[in-house]
Write a protein that holds these residues in place. Structure first.
Motif, PDB file in Angstrom:
ATOM      1  N   PHE A 190     -16.544 -10.222  20.739  1.00  0.00           N
ATOM      2  CA  PHE A 190     -16.174 -10.959  19.734  1.00  0.00           C
ATOM      3  C   PHE A 190     -16.315 -12.545  20.286  1.00  0.00           C
ATOM      4  CE2 PHE A 190     -12.928  -8.788  21.902  1.00  0.00           C
ATOM      5  CZ  PHE A 190     -12.105  -9.700  22.507  1.00  0.00           C
ATOM      6  N   ARG A 191     -16.805 -13.429  19.436  1.00  0.00           N
ATOM      7  CA  ARG A 191     -16.845 -14.968  19.893  1.00  0.00           C
ATOM      8  C   ARG A 191     -16.238 -15.700  18.566  1.00  0.00           C
ATOM      9  NH1 ARG A 191     -22.054 -15.467  19.832  1.00  0.00           N
ATOM     10  NH2 ARG A 191     -22.095 -16.802  17.986  1.00  0.00           N
ATOM     11  N   GLN A 192     -15.112 -16.465  19.289  1.00  0.00           N
ATOM     12  CA  GLN A 192     -14.431 -17.634  18.358  1.00  0.00           C
ATOM     13  C   GLN A 192     -13.821 -16.708  17.119  1.00  0.00           C
ATOM     14  OE1 GLN A 192     -16.269 -21.374  17.451  1.00  0.00           O
ATOM     15  NE2 GLN A 192     -17.872 -20.853  18.908  1.00  0.00           N
ATOM     16  N   GLY A 227      -7.901 -12.339  23.916  1.00  0.00           N
ATOM     17  CA  GLY A 227      -6.943 -11.656  24.201  1.00  0.00           C
ATOM     18  C   GLY A 227      -7.235 -10.165  23.323  1.00  0.00           C
ATOM     19  N   ILE A 228      -6.482  -9.188  23.722  1.00  0.00           N
ATOM     20  CA  ILE A 228      -6.591  -7.908  22.996  1.00  0.00           C
ATOM     21  C   ILE A 228      -5.072  -7.201  22.868  1.00  0.00           C
ATOM     22  CG2 ILE A 228      -9.016  -7.241  24.175  1.00  0.00           C
ATOM     23  CD1 ILE A 228      -7.578  -5.605  26.285  1.00  0.00           C
ATOM     24  N   ALA A 229      -5.144  -6.130  21.923  1.00  0.00           N
ATOM     25  CA  ALA A 229      -3.876  -5.523  21.595  1.00  0.00           C
ATOM     26  C   ALA A 229      -4.320  -4.140  21.193  1.00  0.00           C
ATOM     27  CB  ALA A 229      -3.158  -6.202  20.635  1.00  0.00           C
ATOM     28  N   PHE A 230      -3.717  -3.152  21.470  1.00  0.00           N
ATOM     29  CA  PHE A 230      -3.827  -1.779  20.963  1.00  0.00           C
ATOM     30  C   PHE A 230      -3.245  -1.402  19.731  1.00  0.00           C
ATOM     31  CE2 PHE A 230      -5.118  -1.826  25.607  1.00  0.00           C
ATOM     32  CZ  PHE A 230      -6.201  -1.950  25.453  1.00  0.00           C
ATOM     33  N   LYS A 231      -3.359  -0.814  18.914  1.00  0.00           N
ATOM     34  CA  LYS A 231      -2.855  -0.552  17.533  1.00  0.00           C
ATOM     35  C   LYS A 231      -2.990   0.683  16.963  1.00  0.00           C
ATOM     36  CE  LYS A 231      -3.081  -4.099  15.040  1.00  0.00           C
ATOM     37  NZ  LYS A 231      -3.319  -5.282  13.929  1.00  0.00           N
ATOM     38  N   ARG A 275      -5.197   5.938  10.814  1.00  0.00           N
ATOM     39  CA  ARG A 275      -5.890   5.233  11.719  1.00  0.00           C
ATOM     40  C   ARG A 275      -5.041   5.214  13.239  1.00  0.00           C
ATOM     41  NH1 ARG A 275      -7.065  -1.271  10.969  1.00  0.00           N
ATOM     42  NH2 ARG A 275      -8.242  -0.264   9.533  1.00  0.00           N
ATOM     43  N   PRO A 276      -5.567   6.326  13.699  1.00  0.00           N
ATOM     44  CA  PRO A 276      -4.792   6.680  15.110  1.00  0.00           C
ATOM     45  C   PRO A 276      -5.093   5.833  16.197  1.00  0.00           C
ATOM     46  CG  PRO A 276      -6.508   8.302  14.430  1.00  0.00           C
ATOM     47  CD  PRO A 276      -6.383   7.209  13.675  1.00  0.00           C
ATOM     48  N   PHE A 277      -6.125   4.910  16.056  1.00  0.00           N
ATOM     49  CA  PHE A 277      -6.400   4.013  17.316  1.00  0.00           C
ATOM     50  C   PHE A 277      -7.268   2.933  16.652  1.00  0.00           C
ATOM     51  CE2 PHE A 277      -9.124   2.724  21.006  1.00  0.00           C
ATOM     52  CZ  PHE A 277      -7.890   2.359  21.879  1.00  0.00           C
ATOM     53  N   ALA A 278      -6.810   1.568  17.262  1.00  0.00           N
ATOM     54  CA  ALA A 278      -7.650   0.471  17.161  1.00  0.00           C
ATOM     55  C   ALA A 278      -7.452  -0.340  18.281  1.00  0.00           C
ATOM     56  CB  ALA A 278      -7.313  -0.189  15.907  1.00  0.00           C
ATOM     57  N   VAL A 279      -8.508  -1.408  18.523  1.00  0.00           N
ATOM     58  CA  VAL A 279      -8.478  -2.506  19.550  1.00  0.00           C
ATOM     59  C   VAL A 279      -8.711  -3.650  18.721  1.00  0.00           C
ATOM     60  CG1 VAL A 279      -9.405  -3.471  21.412  1.00  0.00           C
ATOM     61  CG2 VAL A 279      -9.413  -1.118  21.274  1.00  0.00           C
ATOM     62  N   ASP A 280      -7.615  -4.385  18.837  1.00  0.00           N
ATOM     63  CA  ASP A 280      -7.813  -5.981  18.163  1.00  0.00           C
ATOM     64  C   ASP A 280      -8.103  -6.922  19.317  1.00  0.00           C
ATOM     65  OD1 ASP A 280      -7.402  -5.665  15.496  1.00  0.00           O
ATOM     66  OD2 ASP A 280      -5.218  -6.570  15.607  1.00  0.00           O
ATOM     67  N   GLY A 281      -9.233  -7.669  19.091  1.00  0.00           N
ATOM     68  CA  GLY A 281      -9.486  -8.866  19.970  1.00  0.00           C
ATOM     69  C   GLY A 281      -9.388 -10.065  19.015  1.00  0.00           C
ATOM     70  N   SER A 282      -9.198 -11.250  19.888  1.00  0.00           N
ATOM     71  CA  SER A 282      -9.071 -12.598  19.277  1.00  0.00           C
ATOM     72  C   SER A 282      -9.676 -13.559  20.335  1.00  0.00           C
ATOM     73  CB  SER A 282      -7.556 -12.927  19.014  1.00  0.00           C
ATOM     74  OG  SER A 282      -6.820 -13.056  20.235  1.00  0.00           O
ATOM     75  N   GLY A 283     -10.282 -14.809  19.898  1.00  0.00           N
ATOM     76  CA  GLY A 283     -10.784 -15.583  20.599  1.00  0.00           C
ATOM     77  C   GLY A 283     -12.168 -14.990  21.108  1.00  0.00           C
ATOM     78  N   GLU A 300      -1.015 -15.977  23.633  1.00  0.00           N
ATOM     79  CA  GLU A 300      -1.883 -15.389  22.757  1.00  0.00           C
ATOM     80  C   GLU A 300      -3.209 -16.112  22.991  1.00  0.00           C
ATOM     81  OE1 GLU A 300      -1.361 -13.353  20.041  1.00  0.00           O
ATOM     82  OE2 GLU A 300       0.733 -13.278  19.952  1.00  0.00           O
ATOM     83  N   SER A 301      -4.328 -15.565  22.781  1.00  0.00           N
ATOM     84  CA  SER A 301      -5.684 -16.271  22.911  1.00  0.00           C
ATOM     85  C   SER A 301      -5.763 -17.541  22.842  1.00  0.00           C
ATOM     86  CB  SER A 301      -6.715 -15.259  22.593  1.00  0.00           C
ATOM     87  OG  SER A 301      -6.819 -15.559  21.060  1.00  0.00           O
ATOM     88  N   TRP A 302      -5.223 -18.161  21.622  1.00  0.00           N
ATOM     89  CA  TRP A 302      -5.367 -19.538  21.040  1.00  0.00           C
ATOM     90  C   TRP A 302      -4.151 -20.391  21.565  1.00  0.00           C
ATOM     91  CZ3 TRP A 302      -1.021 -20.187  18.419  1.00  0.00           C
ATOM     92  CH2 TRP A 302      -0.294 -19.286  18.025  1.00  0.00           C
ATOM     93  N   SER A 303      -3.407 -19.935  22.157  1.00  0.00           N
ATOM     94  CA  SER A 303      -2.353 -20.643  22.738  1.00  0.00           C
ATOM     95  C   SER A 303      -2.099 -20.822  24.229  1.00  0.00           C
ATOM     96  CB  SER A 303      -0.943 -19.991  22.332  1.00  0.00           C
ATOM     97  OG  SER A 303      -0.570 -19.024  22.670  1.00  0.00           O
ATOM     98  N   ILE A 304      -2.586 -19.984  24.945  1.00  0.00           N
ATOM     99  CA  ILE A 304      -2.350 -19.768  26.365  1.00  0.00           C
ATOM    100  C   ILE A 304      -2.973 -20.837  27.115  1.00  0.00           C
ATOM    101  CG2 ILE A 304      -4.207 -18.454  27.050  1.00  0.00           C
ATOM    102  CD1 ILE A 304      -2.429 -16.500  28.686  1.00  0.00           C
ATOM    103  N   ASN A 305      -3.871 -21.591  26.517  1.00  0.00           N
ATOM    104  CA  ASN A 305      -4.538 -22.777  27.403  1.00  0.00           C
ATOM    105  C   ASN A 305      -3.927 -24.078  27.026  1.00  0.00           C
ATOM    106  OD1 ASN A 305      -6.611 -21.324  28.440  1.00  0.00           O
ATOM    107  ND2 ASN A 305      -7.965 -21.550  26.910  1.00  0.00           N
ATOM    108  N   TRP A 306      -3.018 -24.200  26.110  1.00  0.00           N
ATOM    109  CA  TRP A 306      -2.133 -25.388  25.571  1.00  0.00           C
ATOM    110  C   TRP A 306      -0.617 -25.226  26.007  1.00  0.00           C
ATOM    111  CZ3 TRP A 306       1.223 -25.102  21.758  1.00  0.00           C
ATOM    112  CH2 TRP A 306       1.083 -24.265  20.942  1.00  0.00           C
ATOM    113  N   TRP A 307      -0.294 -24.190  25.573  1.00  0.00           N
ATOM    114  CA  TRP A 307       1.323 -23.874  25.579  1.00  0.00           C
ATOM    115  C   TRP A 307       2.195 -24.443  26.721  1.00  0.00           C
ATOM    116  CZ3 TRP A 307       5.715 -21.514  27.194  1.00  0.00           C
ATOM    117  CH2 TRP A 307       6.743 -21.244  26.160  1.00  0.00           C
TER     118      TRP A 307
END
Length: 431
Positions: free
Chosen positions: A84-86, A124-128, A175-183, A219-226
């Protein structure tokens, strides 16, 4: 084991447990019978029918590129790779076809799988898993995921209770399994199974206490500025010192006094030496971390305006009592650190177009609880939400274009609606 969970398990018959397999295979190079593998971003999902599928150029995410492909771990096609990109959200999901009953696995069961994080420095990733139309449970994994980057395949084992909340129905999980990506990033998974028993080697937050457990916003979008913003606000607070008469504490809606609300801020609050301590994305635990790390130290404002909690709702669809406990914990910390300051606690602003919007209704339940936090001596509650709404209770995009964040007109409304309560508290402080 929690008493309520034990009671639930006790009522299930031994026949149900006997019928459940010791290991429930979710993905071993192919989806479950009648199931499918899908990939999605913020819009419609696509099914992996061949070796690769890509989503790019979507209207809501024009710069996002999300790719799902078959790949290999032990053999050439026994794994899945999500690139995943952006991406605001990139999801690899295993759809079960026939609903899966995970209840027998709740007592001591685990979710086990292999993961290879190839790149995650900008993501970033999360499991769901999804346990119903209104039931999606997630375990965030950004920080440990980045620590795994470049280290090859790892075997992760999560207690199934990481994904369970009191009252959830795990009898027909689709949906017994999923991977969420961001960034931006690249992650592979293989050998996804539920096991009746196992020793977990991966941690997860306790959903009952996360709102009161101080933490940075990872979060992938916050970690660089927070963290940088926190440090900048420490410096700004030191500069203002005791000259700051008002401090605003909150999330993105407060943060944007520096953006969409800036003309109003300069005219109304800047002359009072106001300090904006709003951070986009913050939940109650993130505000608490900031308070515990000095953001109001050295200040002595007349009034602190608090308004946050909508991200607890939006990110976790949290129990209103849990969010309210997080708000109370922040109030307690403020009263310790600013003993002479009056706290003006605002109701969480409305969100969603209509009165029956699910997330708005959760916020309203939080508001009903936190209204009782006012003691009319140091903590005062004000609900100005009606000022944002039309007569039929709908929220207009003319005020909040995304039905969550105010535009300049929305900040005008905020300032005007809050003015009587704020003026009263400022005047009382001068006596």
């Amino acid at each position: 084991m929690p008493i309520r969970l034990a009671a639930i398990l006790a009522v299930w018959s031994s026949v149900a447990f006997a019928a459940a397999p010791q290991a429930l295979q979710v993905y071993d190079g192919k989806p479950p019978a009648a199931g499918r593998i899908q990939v999605s971003d913020v819009e419609a999902p696509k099914t992996l029918d061949g070796d690769v599928v890509e989503i790019a150029g979507q209207a809501k995410a024009p710069d996002s590129v999300v790719t799902l492909s078959k790949s290999g771990k032990s053999r050439g096609d026994d794994a899945l790779t999500l690139r995943f990109r952006q991406a605001r959200q990139a999801t690899l999901s295993v759809e079960s076809g026939q609903p899966v009953d995970l209840r027998p696995y709740l007592a001591e069961g685990v979710l086990a799988f292999d993961v290879n994080v190839q790149a995650l420095s900008a993501g970033g990733i999360a499991f769901k898993l999804r346990c119903g139309d209104d039931c999606e449970r997630s375990v965030p994994y950004l920080v440990p995921g980045r620590e795994l980057a470049g280290k090859g395949w790892r075997h992760l084992v999560f207690s199934l209770r990481c994904f369970y909340r009191d009252g959830d129905d795990f009898s027909a999980v689709t949906r017994p399994f999923a991977v969420d990506g961001s960034g931006s990033g690249q992650v592979s998974i293989a050998n996804v199974t539920y096991q009746m028993r196992g020793a977990s080697n991966a941690n997860c937050p306790d959903y009952k206490t996360v709102a009161v457990t101080p933490d940075k916003l990872n979060e992938s979008w916050s970690i660089n500025w927070w963290t940088k913003r926190h440090e900048d606000k420490l410096a700004e607070a030191r500069q203002l010192g005791k000259n700051a008469q008002i401090v605003f504490i909150g999330d993105s809606i407060t943060h944007a006094w520096e953006k969409e609300g800036l003309p109003v801020w300069r005219r109304v609050y800047q002359p009072l030496g106001a300090l904006d301590l709003g951070f986009s994305g913050d939940r109650t635990e993130n505000v608490l971390w900031r308070l515990l790390h000095g953001e109001v130290d050295g200040l002595d404002p007349k009034v602190a305006v608090l308004m946050f909690g909508t991200n607890n709702t939006g990110h976790r669809q949290e129990d209103p009592r849990t969010t309210a406990a997080g708000i109370q914990r922040n109030i307690d910390e403020l009263r310790k650190r600013l003993p002479h300051t009056r706290i003006l606690l605002l109701a969480i602003f409305p969100r969603g177009e209509k009165p029956d919007d699910k997330l708005r209704r959760i916020n309203e339940q939080v508001n009903a609880i936190i209204a009782g936090f006012a003691d009319e001596r140091t903590v005062f509650f004000a609900n100005i939400n009606q000022a944002f709404l039309q007569a039929d209770g709908t929220l207009s995009t003319d005020i909040m274009p995304d039905l969550l964040h105010p535009n300049e007109r929305g900040y005008e409304i905020w300032a005007e609606a809050m003015a009587p309560a704020l003026k009263k508290l400022l005047s009382a402080a001068d006596r």
